[in-house]
Scaffold this motif. Structure first.
Motif: not given
Length: 428
Positions: A57, A60, A120, A164, A170
């Protein structure tokens, strides 16, 4: 085709090897700046492309497209000292240092494929080795009927994606495609007086597949919370033992028992890992971080190979393991725009009780101490240098499988490892 692939990956293994220096066979170190933090901040730092593995994660948070390459050199000490309880046919020495030098590293790439249409979205690909063990004893040592040489390695190929969803949330996930390699060598007691030892060798390769999932939350500016899950992964190793220099008596016994050409089931399940972390910026260039994790080594299922008696019924023995837990704390300080200094400490509990430890798995609780520095040569190019010391202390062993293998008693004294890592991070 398969032979060519195995050969190519063998070359990669030489650069991405690992040792059993986590509480189990997982290693936190693969050449990234995390070495200088003793793995603290694993789930929340998200400062370079290595976050693809530590928390996908975190991809991002990266600016632009990034490549991180890291190499490391590990020198470890696993020197056994036998005591008066050792009773092995033919005697033998202490085996020397079973660890020594081993290289390692990782390579990661993270990009935003559609920065205008999907700003994103981040994708990436990484390769690293975080699982394995490599030991080599002297051929004539007292534990030769348990292990002379053993290699167990995994190299992961990880395509990953992250998105995100909001300013504070995220989510990322990746496929963990692992190529595993297993090889072992043990001596065989030929029973008959005057006959030298025979030898049993085995090897195999296998693929296993799992998942790596992460969530990164920023509830307040400067505060990050991370949770990751590394799923279990099965490596279905099978091997036909290769015997050499067997005496006529042992050959007859093994043939009558159906063990001479029997296939060995050496499959293992790499454990689940759940990790939770917090990262807090304090101002004036300071940040602190904390991580805790749990690993389910009780499901590992690794077996050991050898001949324990003059009338064996099997060539393998299952070993028991414990689940482990980990805690790491660290800090980073940015004295200027070009420099980042790091330091950390971590503790891992033992995957084995003292009365279960074997010469093939000289692992126990350990302590990590890390220091590191990163320097920005240019705004988009950073160099990093890190050092970590891992202390395992004294690891007692009292192992007995039967009269042919004998009893091996003593301890691995002052077990430790030194790791030096060098990495480069490029943003473009």
């Amino acid at each position: 085709m398969r032979a060519a692939l195995a050969g190519a990956l063998a070359v990669v293994f030489a650069c991405l090897g690992s040792h059993a220096w986590a509480a189990g066979f997982y290693l936190y170190e693969f050449g990234t700046p995390d070495v200088g933090l003793a793995s603290a901040g694993y789930t929340t730092r998200a400062g370079d492309a290595g976050t693809l593995f530590t928390n996908p994660a975190g991809m991002t948070r990266l600016e632009g497209n990034q490549v991180l390459g890291g190499i490391q050199a590990l020198y470890g000490n696993a020197s056994f000292e036998a005591d008066a309880g050792t009773q092995v046919p033919g005697g033998g020495g202490n085996g020397g240092n079973a660890m020594g030098w081993l290289p390692g590293g990782g390579l990661f790439f993270v990009a935003r494929p559609a920065p205008s249409a999907l700003p994103n979205l981040s994708v990436g690909f990484g390769t690293l080795s975080y699982f394995g063990s490599a030991l080599k004893y002297d051929d004539d040592w007292v534990g030769r009927y348990y292990l002379q040489e053993g290699t167990m390695l995994g190299i992961s190929l990880m395509p990953s994606v992250a998105y995100k969803f909001t300013d504070w949330l995220s989510v990322g996930a990746g496929l963990n495609a692992m190529y595993g390699y297993l090889k072992g060598q043990v001596a065989v007691n030929n029973i008959a007086p005057g006959l030298p030892d025979g030898q049993l060798e085995y090897k195999d390769e296998a693929w296993g597949f799992g998942a790596n999932v992460g969530v990164l939350i920023e509830p307040l500016k400067g505060t990050r919370i991370g949770v990751t899950y590394l799923s279990q992964l099965s490596l279905d190793f099978k091997a036909n033992p290769e015997f050499s220099n067997l005496g006529p008596g042992m050959t007859t016994v093994l043939r009558n028992r159906g063990l001479l050409g029997a296939q060995l089931d050496l499959g293992m399940t790499l454990p689940n890992r759940v990790m939770f972390g917090v990262h807090q910026e304090l101002g004036k260039g300071w940040a602190v971080m904390l991580d805790v994790n749990w690993e389910q080594w009780s499901q590992f299922g690794k077996v050991e190979v050898g001949i324990d008696s003059a009338n064996p019924v099997s060539l393998t023995k299952t070993v028991n393991y414990n689940d482990t837990w980990h805690i790491g704390v660290g800090a980073q300080f940015r004295p200027s725009e070009r420099w980042v200094l790091s330091g950390g400490f971590a503790y891992d509990s033992s995957m084995m009780d003292d009365d279960e430890r074997t010469v093939a798995t000289p692992v126990g609780a350990n302590y990590r101490f890390g220091l590191g520095a990163q320097y920005a040569i240019q705004k988009n190019l950073q160099l990093g240098l890190s050092y970590e010391f891992i202390w395992g202390g004294n690891l007692p062993v009292n192992q007995s499988r039967g009269p042919l293998a004998g009893q091996v008693s003593g301890e691995f004294q002052n077990s430790y490892a030194n790791i030096i890592a060098l990495n480069v991070n490029w943003t473009f």
